[in-house]
Design a protein around this motif. Structure first.
Motif, mmCIF file in Angstrom:
data_model
loop_
_atom_site.group_PDB
_atom_site.id
_atom_site.type_symbol
_atom_site.label_atom_id
_atom_site.label_comp_id
_atom_site.label_asym_id
_atom_site.label_seq_id
_atom_site.Cartn_x
_atom_site.Cartn_y
_atom_site.Cartn_z
ATOM 1 N N ASN A 21 31.834 29.901 44.259
ATOM 2 C CA ASN A 21 33.125 29.943 43.588
ATOM 3 C C ASN A 21 34.123 30.819 44.339
ATOM 4 O O ASN A 21 35.310 30.495 44.405
ATOM 5 N N SER A 22 33.657 31.902 44.938
ATOM 6 C CA SER A 22 34.547 32.735 45.753
ATOM 7 C C SER A 22 35.111 31.924 46.910
ATOM 8 O O SER A 22 36.306 32.013 47.220
ATOM 9 N N VAL A 29 43.645 32.635 46.830
ATOM 10 C CA VAL A 29 43.770 34.090 46.785
ATOM 11 C C VAL A 29 44.444 34.576 48.064
ATOM 12 O O VAL A 29 45.337 35.434 48.024
ATOM 13 N N ALA A 30 44.044 34.033 49.207
ATOM 14 C CA ALA A 30 44.642 34.434 50.480
ATOM 15 C C ALA A 30 46.138 34.121 50.511
ATOM 16 O O ALA A 30 46.945 34.936 50.978
ATOM 17 N N GLN A 120 38.338 39.593 45.550
ATOM 18 C CA GLN A 120 39.432 38.671 45.281
ATOM 19 C C GLN A 120 40.264 39.148 44.098
ATOM 20 O O GLN A 120 41.487 39.094 44.127
ATOM 21 N N GLN A 121 39.591 39.614 43.057
ATOM 22 C CA GLN A 121 40.330 40.096 41.897
ATOM 23 C C GLN A 121 41.188 41.291 42.286
ATOM 24 O O GLN A 121 42.348 41.398 41.878
ATOM 25 N N ALA A 122 40.660 42.186 43.112
ATOM 26 C CA ALA A 122 41.430 43.347 43.563
ATOM 27 C C ALA A 122 42.649 42.907 44.371
ATOM 28 O O ALA A 122 43.740 43.473 44.226
ATOM 29 N N ALA A 123 42.490 41.894 45.209
ATOM 30 C CA ALA A 123 43.609 41.392 46.010
ATOM 31 C C ALA A 123 44.689 40.782 45.118
ATOM 32 O O ALA A 123 45.886 41.022 45.312
ATOM 33 N N VAL A 124 44.282 39.998 44.132
ATOM 34 C CA VAL A 124 45.242 39.378 43.211
ATOM 35 C C VAL A 124 45.962 40.454 42.410
ATOM 36 O O VAL A 124 47.186 40.443 42.283
#
Length: 138
Positions: A21-22, A29-30, A120-124
């Protein structure tokens, strides 16, 4: 979102396949994380009259799209950490649902963020913070 939400059989329960899923969410996300928050805020300001006009048609004359946008950003920033070990079950329509009623009752936005990897959550969330700041301070 192309593809399917992937799951694996865990210790007595079905859980999300966090690796698959990642990878599925990675390009989105990128793209979000790579956007310049100041430029996004500038485009938002440019088109704000159109957003506001459409929002008033939907919600009513005393509603402000910008207020709602900030509320949604703040709400998303409060999303809980990803839940990779949370048990899942298929519902009658074949969709995966959390077994834990507290997780299942989370908002759509929180669930979307819970499906991401911690990185990914941290990036978002980082981009949401930058966007909120850019909107508040032109």
């Amino acid at each position: 979102m192309p593809g399917q939400y992937e799951v694996v059989e865990g210790e007595g329960a079905t859980v999300a396949d966090s690796v698959a899923n990642s990878a599925r969410y990675a390009p989105y996300v990128a793209a979000l994380a790579g956007a310049d928050a100041q430029r996004v805020a500038g485009a938002y300001r440019r088109f704000y009259p159109l957003f506001q006009e459409a929002y008033v048609e939907i919600v009513g004359p005393d509603a402000y799209f910008n207020d709602r946008l900030v509320q949604v950003i703040d709400h998303l920033l409060q999303a809980p950490a990803p839940q990779p070990e949370a048990a899942l079950v298929r519902d009658e329509r074949g969709r995966w649902r959390y077994v834990d009623p507290d997780l299942e009752s989370a908002s759509v936005g929180h669930k979307a963020l819970m499906r991401l990897s911690p990185e990914q959550q941290a990036a978002v969330k980082g981009q949401l913070r930058a966007l909120r700041k850019a909107l508040a301070h032109p």
